[in-house]
Scaffold this active site. Structure first.
Site, PDB file in Angstrom:
ATOM      1  N   CYS A 114       0.820  -1.219   0.000  1.00 57.25           N
ATOM      2  CA  CYS A 114       0.000   0.000   0.000  1.00 57.25           C
ATOM      3  C   CYS A 114       0.851   1.265   0.000  1.00 57.25           C
ATOM      4  O   CYS A 114       0.323   2.365  -0.166  1.00 57.25           O
ATOM      5  CB  CYS A 114      -0.948  -0.005   1.191  1.00 57.25           C
ATOM      6  SG  CYS A 114      -2.076  -1.398   1.170  1.00 57.25           S
ATOM      7  N   HIS A 255      -3.057   7.211   2.301  1.00 48.96           N
ATOM      8  CA  HIS A 255      -3.506   5.919   1.791  1.00 48.96           C
ATOM      9  C   HIS A 255      -4.873   5.633   2.417  1.00 48.96           C
ATOM     10  O   HIS A 255      -5.048   5.734   3.637  1.00 48.96           O
ATOM     11  CB  HIS A 255      -2.488   4.839   2.161  1.00 48.96           C
ATOM     12  CG  HIS A 255      -3.029   3.459   2.023  1.00 48.96           C
ATOM     13  ND1 HIS A 255      -3.634   3.027   0.859  1.00 48.96           N
ATOM     14  CD2 HIS A 255      -3.083   2.429   2.897  1.00 48.96           C
ATOM     15  CE1 HIS A 255      -4.030   1.772   1.039  1.00 48.96           C
ATOM     16  NE2 HIS A 255      -3.711   1.390   2.252  1.00 48.96           N
ATOM     17  N   ASN A 285     -10.049  -0.022   0.593  1.00 50.76           N
ATOM     18  CA  ASN A 285      -8.590   0.038   0.515  1.00 50.76           C
ATOM     19  C   ASN A 285      -8.147  -0.579  -0.807  1.00 50.76           C
ATOM     20  O   ASN A 285      -8.221  -1.792  -0.986  1.00 50.76           O
ATOM     21  CB  ASN A 285      -8.016  -0.734   1.714  1.00 50.76           C
ATOM     22  CG  ASN A 285      -6.498  -0.785   1.713  1.00 50.76           C
ATOM     23  OD1 ASN A 285      -5.855  -0.508   0.700  1.00 50.76           O
ATOM     24  ND2 ASN A 285      -5.931  -1.161   2.840  1.00 50.76           N
TER      25      ASN A 285
HETATM   26  N1  COA Z   1     -17.994  -7.979  11.328  1.00 46.22           N
HETATM   27  C1  COA Z   1     -18.374  -8.182  12.575  1.00 46.22           C
HETATM   28  N2  COA Z   1     -17.505  -8.473  13.565  1.00 46.22           N
HETATM   29  C2  COA Z   1     -16.207  -8.518  13.258  1.00 46.22           C
HETATM   30  C3  COA Z   1     -15.737  -8.306  11.950  1.00 46.22           C
HETATM   31  C4  COA Z   1     -16.681  -8.034  10.969  1.00 46.22           C
HETATM   32  N3  COA Z   1     -16.350  -7.787   9.682  1.00 46.22           N
HETATM   33  N4  COA Z   1     -14.396  -8.420  11.950  1.00 46.22           N
HETATM   34  C5  COA Z   1     -14.006  -8.695  13.206  1.00 46.22           C
HETATM   35  N5  COA Z   1     -15.125  -8.772  13.995  1.00 46.22           N
HETATM   36  C6  COA Z   1     -15.180  -9.026  15.420  1.00 46.22           C
HETATM   37  C7  COA Z   1     -13.990  -9.791  15.918  1.00 46.22           C
HETATM   38  O1  COA Z   1     -14.162 -11.177  15.706  1.00 46.22           O
HETATM   39  C8  COA Z   1     -13.973  -9.419  17.360  1.00 46.22           C
HETATM   40  O2  COA Z   1     -14.931 -10.206  18.055  1.00 46.22           O
HETATM   41  P1  COA Z   1     -14.557 -10.849  19.470  1.00 46.22           P
HETATM   42  O3  COA Z   1     -14.269  -9.660  20.359  1.00 46.22           O
HETATM   43  O4  COA Z   1     -15.796 -11.592  19.796  1.00 46.22           O
HETATM   44  O5  COA Z   1     -13.356 -11.692  19.207  1.00 46.22           O
HETATM   45  C9  COA Z   1     -14.475  -7.980  17.378  1.00 46.22           C
HETATM   46  O6  COA Z   1     -15.158  -7.798  16.120  1.00 46.22           O
HETATM   47  C10 COA Z   1     -13.369  -6.956  17.491  1.00 46.22           C
HETATM   48  O7  COA Z   1     -12.333  -7.338  16.596  1.00 46.22           O
HETATM   49  P2  COA Z   1     -11.070  -6.445  16.377  1.00 46.22           P
HETATM   50  O8  COA Z   1     -10.187  -7.085  15.362  1.00 46.22           O
HETATM   51  O9  COA Z   1     -10.488  -6.076  17.713  1.00 46.22           O
HETATM   52  O10 COA Z   1     -11.753  -5.156  15.748  1.00 46.22           O
HETATM   53  P3  COA Z   1     -11.164  -3.735  15.579  1.00 46.22           P
HETATM   54  O11 COA Z   1     -11.959  -2.756  16.335  1.00 46.22           O
HETATM   55  O12 COA Z   1      -9.671  -3.719  15.736  1.00 46.22           O
HETATM   56  O13 COA Z   1     -11.476  -3.476  14.030  1.00 46.22           O
HETATM   57  C11 COA Z   1     -10.293  -3.491  11.941  1.00 46.22           C
HETATM   58  C12 COA Z   1     -10.938  -4.338  13.037  1.00 46.22           C
HETATM   59  C13 COA Z   1      -9.724  -4.425  10.906  1.00 46.22           C
HETATM   60  C14 COA Z   1     -11.396  -2.646  11.302  1.00 46.22           C
HETATM   61  C15 COA Z   1      -9.203  -2.587  12.579  1.00 46.22           C
HETATM   62  O14 COA Z   1      -8.358  -3.347  13.377  1.00 46.22           O
HETATM   63  C16 COA Z   1      -8.406  -1.860  11.540  1.00 46.22           C
HETATM   64  O15 COA Z   1      -8.907  -0.979  10.874  1.00 46.22           O
HETATM   65  N6  COA Z   1      -7.122  -2.216  11.385  1.00 46.22           N
HETATM   66  C17 COA Z   1      -6.286  -1.660  10.344  1.00 46.22           C
HETATM   67  C18 COA Z   1      -6.496  -2.502   9.111  1.00 46.22           C
HETATM   68  C19 COA Z   1      -5.924  -1.902   7.876  1.00 46.22           C
HETATM   69  O16 COA Z   1      -6.134  -0.743   7.588  1.00 46.22           O
HETATM   70  N7  COA Z   1      -5.186  -2.708   7.112  1.00 46.22           N
HETATM   71  C20 COA Z   1      -4.599  -2.333   5.879  1.00 46.22           C
HETATM   72  C21 COA Z   1      -3.467  -1.405   6.073  1.00 46.22           C
HETATM   73  S1  COA Z   1      -2.706  -1.060   4.574  1.00 46.22           S
END
Ligand code: COA
Length: 329
Positions: A114, A255, A285
């Site tokens: 990215c 990004h 993304n």
């Molecule tokens: N729908 C519903 N629930 C979801 C889910 C979805 N699509 N994805 C994850 N969950 C759940 C998880 O299983 C977890 O449940 P649990 O607590 O029962 O285990 C809960 O939601 C929280 O998960 P978590 O991973 O802690 O969520 P988060 O608040 O960190 O959000 C992202 C997840 C991916 C949105 C966030 O971490 C993020 O934006 N990270 C950066 C990712 C990114 O930009 N990557 C590319 C960079 S180039």
């Protein structure tokens, strides 16, 4: 007159026509529109059809950028295609070169996930600054939908497909004010699209791995933490190098990973929302495509104007990240 600077003269973008909405995803995995929008700001993303190739999207974006710059394809000296999802592992840039008729250019791929577009932009600028080349076409394009695990709700909600391009030309004034590029392979495991071969025996005590890749795997929390701490830092470094202040920034073009990351970075830097460019709600993304894809519409619509100061930053797998400060045109 010596032309040892760089100016940015054209931008273009292309996205597939198919739209994947949060409703579609809710039917595929256990998720909801409310969860996706509140965590990421994404409502829909464009995804390539089975027959659509990266060369199609990249060439469309490149053609639009050349048209804006008023540059003939034959006048392009250097073509860099930033991508992690090539049509051909040997490289896709030469296919784009041929498709658009940039017959006099040297063309190659560059991979930095990215951050790829930003790394390619800075790379191209160095060729122009040395006087080796006079015009460059920098394209970022990815079809990550090919490599997403559509059963993994933690990743499949995030990504979309697209391409964006910019034209750089030699200039007596250098509009690339500064840049700061970083990478740290110790953090590689947090975001991968890794080779996963199948062992094949070729003879006694002689085996190889036959090709294939595992789908995208991500530690979302670690990537989020990395982005919101490291991105403001490189932008501040770039500002410092250029002798500019945060207040002088007209537009912040990050990004487009996630609206929460855009908001958090802007808040840490003290940049007001009206200066933050975002299309993450409509495109998700799109990896290497996302910065030029986000820039294209506000430039074409005249919101971003000639002379505006743009702070841009890429971040992603590698891990890689970086920032650049430049003036449009
Ligand atoms: N729908 C519903 N629930 C979801 C889910 C979805 N699509 N994805 C994850 N969950 C759940 C998880 O299983 C977890 O449940 P649990 O607590 O029962 O285990 C809960 O939601 C929280 O998960 P978590 O991973 O802690 O969520 P988060 O608040 O960190 O959000 C992202 C997840 C991916 C949105 C966030 O971490 C993020 O934006 N990270 C950066 C990712 C990114 O930009 N990557 C590319 C960079 S180039």
């Amino acid at each position: 007159m010596t032309l040892q600077g760089v100016k940015f003269t054209g931008v273009g973008a292309a996205t597939p026509s198919q739209c994947l909405t949060n409703a579609h995803l809710s039917a595929l995995v256990d998720t909801s529109d409310e969860w996706i929008q509140s965590r990421t700001g994404i409502q829909e993303r464009h995804v390539a059809a089975p027959e659509q190739r990266l060369v199609d999207l990249a060439s469309e974006a490149a053609g639009a950028a050349l048209q804006m710059a008023g540059l003939e394809p034959t006048a392009v000296d250097l073509l860099i295609l930033a991508t992690s999802t090539p049509d051909d592992l040997f490289g896709t840039a030469c296919l784009v070169q041929t498709r658009i008729g940039a017959v006099n250019a040297v063309a190659f791929d560059l991979t930095a996930a990215c951050s790829g577009f930003l790394f390619a932009l800075v790379t191209a600028a160095q060729y122009l600054r040395t006087g080796a080349y006079r015009s460059a076409l920098v394209i970022g394009g990815d079809i990550l939908s090919r490599w997403v695990d559509w059963g993994d709700r933690r990743t499949c909600i995030l990504f979309g497909d697209g391409a964006g391009a910019m034209v750089l030309q030699s200039s007596d004034v250098d509009q690339l004010l500064s840049f700061e590029l970083r990478s740290d392979g110790r953090l590689n495991e947090h975001l991968t699209l890794a080779f996963a071969g199948t062992p094949q025996t070729l003879g006694e005590n002689l085996a190889i791995a036959q090709g294939g890749f595992a789908p995208i795997a991500m530690n979302g929390r670690e990537v989020y933490r990395f982005a919101v701490t490291q991105v403001p830092e490189v932008i501040e470094k770039a500002l410092h190098r250029a002798g500019c202040t945060v207040e002088e920034i007209d537009w912040l073009v990050l990004h487009q990973a996630n609206q929460r990351i855009l908001d958090a970075v802007a808040e840490r830097l003290g940049i007001p929302q009206e200066k933050v460019i975002s299309n993450v709600g409509q495109c998700g993304n799109t990896s290497a495509a996302s910065i030029p894809l986000a820039l294209a519409a506000p430039i074409q619509q005249g919101h971003i104007q000639s002379g505006d100061l743009i702070a841009t930053a890429g971040f992603g797998a590698g891990l890689t990240w970086g920032a650049a400060l430049f003036r449009w045109q």
